[in-house]
Design a protein around this motif. Structure first.
Motif, PDB file in Angstrom:
ATOM      1  N   PHE A  50       2.767  -0.717  -7.400  1.00 18.15           N
ATOM      2  CA  PHE A  50       1.954  -1.567  -6.535  1.00 18.15           C
ATOM      3  C   PHE A  50       1.730  -2.934  -7.198  1.00 18.15           C
ATOM      4  O   PHE A  50       1.949  -3.985  -6.596  1.00 18.15           O
ATOM      5  CB  PHE A  50       0.614  -0.860  -6.269  1.00 18.15           C
ATOM      6  N   VAL A  97      -3.587   4.971  -4.883  1.00 22.41           N
ATOM      7  CA  VAL A  97      -4.738   4.214  -4.402  1.00 22.41           C
ATOM      8  C   VAL A  97      -6.008   5.039  -4.581  1.00 22.41           C
ATOM      9  O   VAL A  97      -7.038   4.544  -5.039  1.00 22.41           O
ATOM     10  CB  VAL A  97      -4.569   3.840  -2.914  1.00 22.41           C
ATOM     11  N   LEU A 157       0.830  -1.204   0.000  1.00 21.25           N
ATOM     12  CA  LEU A 157       0.000   0.000   0.000  1.00 21.25           C
ATOM     13  C   LEU A 157       0.864   1.253   0.000  1.00 21.25           C
ATOM     14  O   LEU A 157       0.514   2.254  -0.614  1.00 21.25           O
ATOM     15  CB  LEU A 157      -0.941  -0.008   1.198  1.00 21.25           C
TER      16      LEU A 157
END
Ligand code: FAD
Ligand code: FES
Lengths: 103, 464
Positions: B358, B198, B191
C-alpha cells in the motif's frame, strides 16, 4: 540556513571552536563539521572541479560527496562524517584536489 | 588479522538485532559502522536524545530504539564505531578504516545491513547550495538539534517527508509550505493493495493520516499534485518554481528547499561483490536477489534490513533476526532466547510488511524522476545533464561504456546519485524495461581511503 534548538538536551552540551577558512566557528561537541558549517552565513563547502560552481552539504549521510573539504590539510574529506574537535582547521575545497593527500 | 565467525556491516535496527541473536548464542561477532554511535538512520543518536525534550519531540518510535541499542551494547559483540568498510573481497577479506587505523577482517560469514539512502531526485537546480534532502535535515534534527532558521519549504513524496514535518513542528520549527509531488493514486486500487492489512495496521494508517491533517493545518501552504519542480538561483538557491495540479505555474522565494522522493536499498556493497540484483517494479528500485533467509548469490554473504529491500525499521529488526538464525544454523549453534524461533520471526516480519504494498503504491515516485528534462543535471559530480547523456546514448552504448564516454558515475560519489537515473535513461533510449538494464558496475573502494591507509596495510604485510 540552520539554527540550534535551545532545548534541554542542547543546554547540557558544551561547545568547542573550530576554524573554517581561518574564521572561528562555535560547534557543539558531538556534531560534525558539516552541521556546524550549515549555521554559517556562507554554508557552501566546496567548488566543483568542472565549472567551479559552489556546492553545499546535501545528504548529511555520506553518500553525495558534496561536503568534501580540507581537514587539517587533508583533501577530499567528507565534512558530514567528520566530528568537530577544539581547534580543528577546516578549509573549503576549491576545484580539483590532487590525489595523494598528506598523512 | 581478526577472524570472527560473523562480520556485520551496519549497526542499525537490522545489524544490531542480528548481532544480539548471534552473540548471545555464542558466536564471535564483529560489528562495524561508520557512525560514532549505534542506531542506524532511524535511531541515530538515541542514547543521547532519549529522555530529553528532543527525544520526546522525535517521538515514541524513535525513543523505542534505546532498548535495542542497550541490548546491543551488552550482547558481547565487538563493536567498532566510526569505522567504514571500503572493500569486501569475494573471499570475505574485509578492509575497514577507523580510529584504530586500517584493518583486515576475515570472517566465516558476512551480514550486510547497510540500510537505505534517499532516492536521487534530479530536478533543475538541485545542485544549488540551499537545496538539501529531507533526510539531511532530519539528521540535523537528531544531532546537533538544528532546525531551519526560517519557516522551511519541503517538496516531495514519501513517509519520511511527512515524519520530518511532524517532528520539526513538535520541536518548535515551522513549515512555510509543503509541495506534495505524490501523484494522485486511485483510492480503490491502493486500498485493494492494502487488503486485510488495513484492519491490522489501522494504527499506522491513522498515524499517517494525522500527519497529513497536521500538515494541511500547520504548514503555511499545502500544494498537492506538484510537477515540473525547479530550484532557481545562480550562486545559491533563491526560489522554487512548480506547476500545480490545476496547471498553474507558481514561484516562491526561499533560500532553503528540502526535497525527498523515498528511499532505496544501499546496493554499492552488494554490487561490488557481483551479487545478483533485480528490478522491483512495486518499489521502483533495484534490490538484491535473496532467499527467505536473506542469503544472496554469494554463498557466504547474507543481507538484512532496508539493504535487502525497503521494509522499514520494524521489518529490519525481524529480517536481521532471521538472518542471524540462519547463520546459527549454518555454524551449528542455537538461539539463546526462548522465543527466538523462525516461526515467531516470520510472523512478526509478515505483520511488519503488511502495509508495504500500500505504501509503495501510494508513494510511488512520479515519472519525472526517471525522465527529467534535458537541462537537468543527472551526474552531480561531473555536472552532466540529461542532454549530454542522451547524446552519448544515441550511439547505443551500455551503462559501462556510457560511463567511460561521459564520465557519468566516475566522480567521488561513484554513481550513488546518478546510477538509477542513468539506468532509466538507457532503458528509455533503447525501449527496454528497467528489469533488462543493469546499472553501473561498482568497484572498490566503496568509501574514500587514503593512500597512507593502504601503505599502513603493506607495512603489516597484509595487502594482497
Ligand atoms: C537519512 C534517512 C533517515 C531515515 N529516518 C527514518 C526515521 O526517522 N524513521 C523511520 O522509520 N525510517 C527512517 N529511515 C528509513 C530507514 O531505512 C529505516 O527503515 C531503518 O533505519 C533501516 O534500518 P537498517 O538497519 O536496515 O539500516 P540503517 O538504519 O540505515 O543502518 C545502516 C547502518 O550501516 C552503516 N553503513 C552503511 N554502509 C557502511 C559502510 N560501508 N561501512 C560502515 N558502516 C556502513 C550506516 O552508517 C548505518 O548506521 C531513514 C532513512 C534514511 C536514508
Ligand atoms: S553531505 Fe553528502 S556526503 Fe556529506
Amino acid at each position: 540556513m540552520f539554527r540550534l534548538l535551545e532545548d534541554d538536551r542542547g543546554r547540557m552540551e558544551s561547545t568547542v571552536t573550530i576554524e573554517i577558512d581561518g574564521y572561528p566557528v562555535i560547534a557543539r561537541i558531538g556534531e560534525t563539521v558539516a552541521s556546524a558549517l550549515l549555521r554559517e552565513g556562507a554554508s557552501w563547502s566546496r567548488t566543483t572541479p568542472v565549472s567551479g560552481a559552489r556546492r553545499a552539504p546535501y545528504c548529511m549521510m555520506g553518500v553525495c560527496f558534496e561536503c568534501l573539504m580540507l581537514v587539517e590539510g587533508e583533501g577530499l574529506v567528507r565534512a558530514c562524517q567528520t566530528p568537530v574537535r577544539d581547534g580543528l582547521k577546516v578549509e573549503r575545497q576549491m576545484g580539483p584536489r590532487k590525489v595523494g593527500p598528506s598523512c | 588479522m581478526l577472524k570472527p565467525d560473523l562480520l556485520i556491516v551496519g549497526a542499525g535496527p537490522a545489524g544490531m538485532s542480528a548481532a544480539i541473536v548471534a552473540a548471545r548464542a555464542g558466536l564471535k561477532v564483529v560489528v562495524v559502522d561508520e557512525q560514532p554511535t549505534p542506531g542506524g538512520q532511524i535511531w541515530r543518536g538515541v542514547e543521547a536524545n532519549a529522555g530529553t525534550s528532543r527525544g520526546r519531540a522525535l517521538g515514541a518510535q524513535y525513543c523505542s530504539g534505546l532498548a535495542t541499542v542497550r541490548a546491543f551494547r551488552e550482547c558481547g559483540a565487538v563493536y567498532w564505531p566510526s569505522t567504514r568498510v571500503w572493500q569486501i573481497e569475494p573471499t570475505l577479506g574485509t578492509y575497514v578504516t577507523g580510529p584504530g587505523g586500517t584493518r583486515v577482517i576475515t570472517p566465516r560469514l558476512v551480514l550486510i545491513a547497510t540500510g537505505a539512502q534517499e532516492r536521487p531526485a534530479p530536478l533543475r537546480g538541485w545542485t544549488l547550495a540551499g537545496v538539501m534532502t529531507v533526510g539531511a535535515a532530519q539528521i540535523l534534527l537528531k544531532n546537533p538539534g538544528s532546525v531551519p532558521s526560517e519557516a522551511v519549504w519541503i517538496a516531495g513524496c514519501g513517509p519520511l517527508a511527512l515524519l520530518y514535518a511532524h517532528q520539526l513542528v513538535r520541536m518548535g520549527g515551522a513549515v512555510a509550505g509543503f509541495l506534495d509531488t505524490r501523484p494522485s493514486t486511485p483510492l480503490r486500487e491502493s486500498l485493494r493493495l492494502a487488503g486485510r492489512a488495513v484492519l491490522r495496521s489501522s494504527g499506522e494508517l491513522a498515524k499517517g493520516a494525522s500527519w497529513y491533517a497536521e500538515l494541511r493545518h500547520r504548514a503555511g501552504r499545502y500544494v498537492p499534485g506538484v510537477v515540473d519542480l525547479q530550484a532557481l538561483g545562480t550562486d545559491r538557491l533563491e526560489g522554487v518554481r512548480y506547476r500545480t495540479a490545476a496547471g498553474r505555474v507558481e514561484e516562491i522565494r526561499t533560500s532553503l528547499l528540502l526535497i525527498h522522493e523515498g528511499v532505496l536499498p544501499e546496493l554499492h556493497t552488494v554490487r561490488s561483490l557481483g551479487c545478483e540484483i533485480q528490478w522491483d517494479a512495486g518499489q521502483a528500485a533495484y534490490r538484491p536477489v535473496l532467499n527467505e533467509w536473506g542469503e544472496c548469490s554469494h554463498p557466504d554473504i547474507l543481507i538484512a534490513g532496508d539493504a535487502a529491500g525497503i521494509g522499514g525499521a520494524e521489518a529490519a529488526v525481524h529480517r536481521g533476526r532471521l538472518s542471524a538464525l540462519r547463520i546459527l544454523q549454518r555454524l551449528g549453534k542455537v538461539a539463546a532466547e526462548p522465543g527466538m524461533t523462525e516461526e515467531n520471526c516470520r510472523t512478526a516480519l509478515a505483520r511488519a510488511l503488511a502495509l508495504r504494498p500500500f505504501l509503495d503504491r501510494v508513494f510511488r515516485p512520479r515519472g519525472e524522476i526517471f525522465a527529467p528534462d534535458d537541462d537537468t543535471i543527472v551526474c552531480r559530480c561531473e555536472e552532466l545533464r540529461v542532454r549530454d547523456l542522451r547524446a552519448a546514448l544515441a550511439g547505443s552504448v551500455g551503462p559501462n561504456q556510457l560511463k567511460a564516454f561521459t564520465r557519468a558515475g566516475m566522480g567521488p560519489c561513484q554513481g550513488r546519485q546518478c546510477g538509477l537515473t542513468v539506468a532509466a535513461l538507457i532503458a528509455a533510449a533503447e525501449g527496454r524495461q528497467m528489469s533488462d538494464v543493469q546499472p553501473f558496475r561498482v568497484r572498490p573502494p566503496l568509501k574514500p581511503v587514503r593512500l597512507c591507509d593502504l601503505a599502513g596495510l603493506a607495512d603489516e604485510g597484509l595487502s594482497s
